[in-house]
Design a protein around this motif. Structure first.
Motif, PDB file in Angstrom:
ATOM      1  N   ALA A 108      52.018  58.572  39.984  1.00  0.00           N
ATOM      2  CA  ALA A 108      51.328  56.978  41.537  1.00  0.00           C
ATOM      3  C   ALA A 108      51.992  56.116  41.705  1.00  0.00           C
ATOM      4  CB  ALA A 108      50.147  56.666  40.376  1.00  0.00           C
ATOM      5  N   TRP A 130      52.585  52.319  43.431  1.00  0.00           N
ATOM      6  CA  TRP A 130      52.348  51.192  44.109  1.00  0.00           C
ATOM      7  C   TRP A 130      52.917  50.648  45.689  1.00  0.00           C
ATOM      8  CZ3 TRP A 130      48.613  48.391  45.993  1.00  0.00           C
ATOM      9  CH2 TRP A 130      47.123  48.126  45.316  1.00  0.00           C
ATOM     10  N   VAL A 140      48.250  52.837  47.382  1.00  0.00           N
ATOM     11  CA  VAL A 140      48.884  53.384  46.035  1.00  0.00           C
ATOM     12  C   VAL A 140      48.321  55.016  46.918  1.00  0.00           C
ATOM     13  CG1 VAL A 140      47.665  54.201  43.562  1.00  0.00           C
ATOM     14  CG2 VAL A 140      47.858  51.908  44.964  1.00  0.00           C
ATOM     15  N   HIS A 186      42.355  48.652  47.909  1.00  0.00           N
ATOM     16  CA  HIS A 186      43.032  47.395  47.849  1.00  0.00           C
ATOM     17  C   HIS A 186      42.904  46.715  49.115  1.00  0.00           C
ATOM     18  CE1 HIS A 186      43.741  48.190  43.249  1.00  0.00           C
ATOM     19  NE2 HIS A 186      43.757  49.221  43.365  1.00  0.00           N
ATOM     20  N   ILE A 228      49.611  49.645  37.643  1.00  0.00           N
ATOM     21  CA  ILE A 228      48.598  50.414  37.612  1.00  0.00           C
ATOM     22  C   ILE A 228      49.120  51.360  36.057  1.00  0.00           C
ATOM     23  CG2 ILE A 228      51.151  51.214  38.132  1.00  0.00           C
ATOM     24  CD1 ILE A 228      49.463  53.372  39.949  1.00  0.00           C
ATOM     25  N   LEU A 267      42.803  56.922  36.318  1.00  0.00           N
ATOM     26  CA  LEU A 267      44.024  55.874  36.599  1.00  0.00           C
ATOM     27  C   LEU A 267      43.470  54.850  36.670  1.00  0.00           C
ATOM     28  CD1 LEU A 267      47.076  55.650  38.031  1.00  0.00           C
ATOM     29  CD2 LEU A 267      45.751  55.964  39.628  1.00  0.00           C
ATOM     30  N   THR A 318      44.479  51.190  38.282  1.00  0.00           N
ATOM     31  CA  THR A 318      45.401  50.172  39.543  1.00  0.00           C
ATOM     32  C   THR A 318      44.891  48.623  39.850  1.00  0.00           C
ATOM     33  OG1 THR A 318      43.761  50.981  41.719  1.00  0.00           O
ATOM     34  CG2 THR A 318      45.738  52.034  40.681  1.00  0.00           C
ATOM     35  N   ASP A 326      44.865  44.208  41.544  1.00  0.00           N
ATOM     36  CA  ASP A 326      46.100  44.427  43.039  1.00  0.00           C
ATOM     37  C   ASP A 326      46.652  42.644  42.729  1.00  0.00           C
ATOM     38  OD1 ASP A 326      43.199  42.940  44.173  1.00  0.00           O
ATOM     39  OD2 ASP A 326      42.897  45.190  44.463  1.00  0.00           O
TER      40      ASP A 326
END
Length: 463
Positions: free
Chosen positions: A181, A183, A189, A227, A234, A244, A246, A248
């Motif tokens: 994954a 960012w 993402v 996001h 992450i 997962l 994530t 921001d």
């Protein structure tokens, strides 16, 4: 580190009465000594030189554009490896000058040579175990058990996948390491399947192709644009494959639940508990529903996904931005955090109910902490990198002696890397650390770290 004189003319001359023809001998060579960052100062004309004896292995390389985030990819070469030469796989994302020039690199670094040492040292007397000089030299007994492992320089092979925008952070899934994954600074993402690239590298001949591979266009498995801003935080769950989180720069955290091996459902209702950017995320190493977050607001929050979208606990962790977190996978009650003011702390989460959970606090670094990670093989060992260009390794099992404050502070390794950003321990090669900075990567294995496996180590096969 050893200290030497760059310009001999700056050295104090003790032999002014020498005869003609002996001009070079009038400036005696000064003995080298260990340099302690934060304690010693560099005088005019002095420079630091790396002492090779301080490492079982030390290599540096670069791949073009800086890769300020990377992750080590688990492989099938062996769960616990001690024999040189080593091979390591990792993924890294670039920070190129133009957005369209960015890519994710999938790397194979082979022929990593070094000095061979026993993985689990033979039993020694108490006197031998108490030798904590830390001068980089080995005892006679250790020297007899050492031999060169491999020769020459490491061979770097890579494949590149085009990536829209700079890669802020990239992580490989522990259980399925070909799934990664990323960012992006575009606010997206993306989740990728790099199995074909890893398989190709595994089957390829050991011919270096550093920098010569063009980036190919590959569609991600998922591209999430929910996001409201870019981010850095992450983390993949070490307990549930594919799970997962994530975070921001707006303060929102999103939970990803796998619906198959290649699809995810992202909950559009974010977790909100911070008042500023979420800088890092760490799943609990044992709890399915629990993760931790840290923020520019100076707080750390503990979340339980079963209890709604507010944190189960939140507390002030540092007096400045909290940049990074690491949850100890061998001692799951221990959480480490690093701050923008250069401090880092260790907390025992079992003490949260009592108010003060800090069990250790360090003010060694004078610039922002950029990365922190517990060793996967020794529960009391921690590695830290900072914007002061230092990578420090800490053994928290050592007792502090007030008369030897400087010696206690850290086993410090300074490799000449500039603008250090991230480090990771290799989970299958005890003692190996890889770090990345603006001027490239380092692979290092300090010689004063015992390559001992913790008791009860799980030797289940790699998925």
């Amino acid at each position: 580190m050893v200290r030497s004189i760059k310009n001999p003319k700056k050295a104090k001359r003790k032999n002014k009465g020498s005869k003609k023809g002996e001009g070079s001998s009038s400036v005696p060579s000064l003995p080298t000594k260990v340099w302690q960052p934060g304690v010693d100062k560099l005088e005019e004309g002095e420079e630091l030189q790396c002492d090779p004896s301080a490492y079982n292995s030390l290599h540096a390389f670069h791949v073009g554009w800086p890769c300020l985030s990377f992750d080590i990819v688990r492989d099938s070469l062996g769960l616990v490896r001690s024999e040189f030469p080593h091979t390591a796989y990792f993924v890294a994302g670039t920070q190129a000058e133009k957005a369209s020039w960015n890519s994710i690199g999938i790397f194979k670094l082979s022929n990593i040579s070094g000095k061979k040492r026993e993985l689990v040292p033979t039993t020694k007397s108490t006197g031998d175990d108490s030798d904590m000089d830390g001068d980089g030299s080995d005892s006679d007994e250790d020297s007899e058990n050492e031999e060169d492992g491999g020769s020459g320089t490491p061979i770097l092979q890579m494949r590149k996948v085009a990536h829209e925008g700079c890669v802020n952070r990239i992580r490989a899934m522990t259980q399925n390491p070909h799934i990664c994954a990323s960012w992006a600074d575009t606010g997206h993402v993306q989740v990728w399947d790099f199995s074909s690239h890893l398989n190709a590298l595994a089957e390829s001949e050991t011919d270096a192709n550093q920098g010569s591979t063009p980036a190919i266009n590959q569609a991600p498995l998922v591209k999430f644009g929910g996001h409201k801003d870019e981010g850095y935080a992450i983390d993949w769950s070490p307990v549930v494959p594919g799970k997962l989180v994530t975070g921001d720069c707006k303060n929102c955290i999103y939970l990803w639940e796998p619906t198959s091996d290649a699809t995810w459902k992202v909950d559009t209702n974010p977790f909100i508990g911070h008042t500023a950017s979420v800088e890092d995320l760490q799943w609990s190493p044992t709890e399915v529903h629990v993760f931790a977050s840290c923020s520019v607001d100076g707080n750390i929050a503990i979340w339980d996904t079963r209890l709604g979208r507010s944190p189960a606990a939140s507390f002030k962790a540092h007096n400045a931005d909290v940049n990074v977190l690491s949850w100890n996978r061998l001692a799951s009650c221990m959480l480490a955090s690093g701050s923008d003011d250069g401090t880092f702390s260790i907390r025992d989460l079992r003490l949260l109910k009592d108010g003060d959970s800090v069990v250790a606090h360090f003010e060694y670094h004078k610039h922002p902490i950029t990365s922190i990670e517990w060793s996967p093989h020794e529960a009391s060992t921690l590695a830290v990198s900072s914007s002061d260009n230092q990578l420090t390794i800490w053994d928290l099992s050592l007792e502090k002696d007030e008369e030897e404050e400087a010696e206690f502070r850290a086993q410090t390794k300074e490799h000449g890397q500039k603008d250090l950003k991230e480090l990771h321990w290799h989970s299958q090669i005890p003692g190996m650390i890889i770090s990345t900075a603006a001027d490239g990567f380092n692979v290092l294995m300090p010689s004063n770290i015992q390559n001992v496996l913790p008791s009860g180590t799980d030797l289940m096969p790699t998925p």
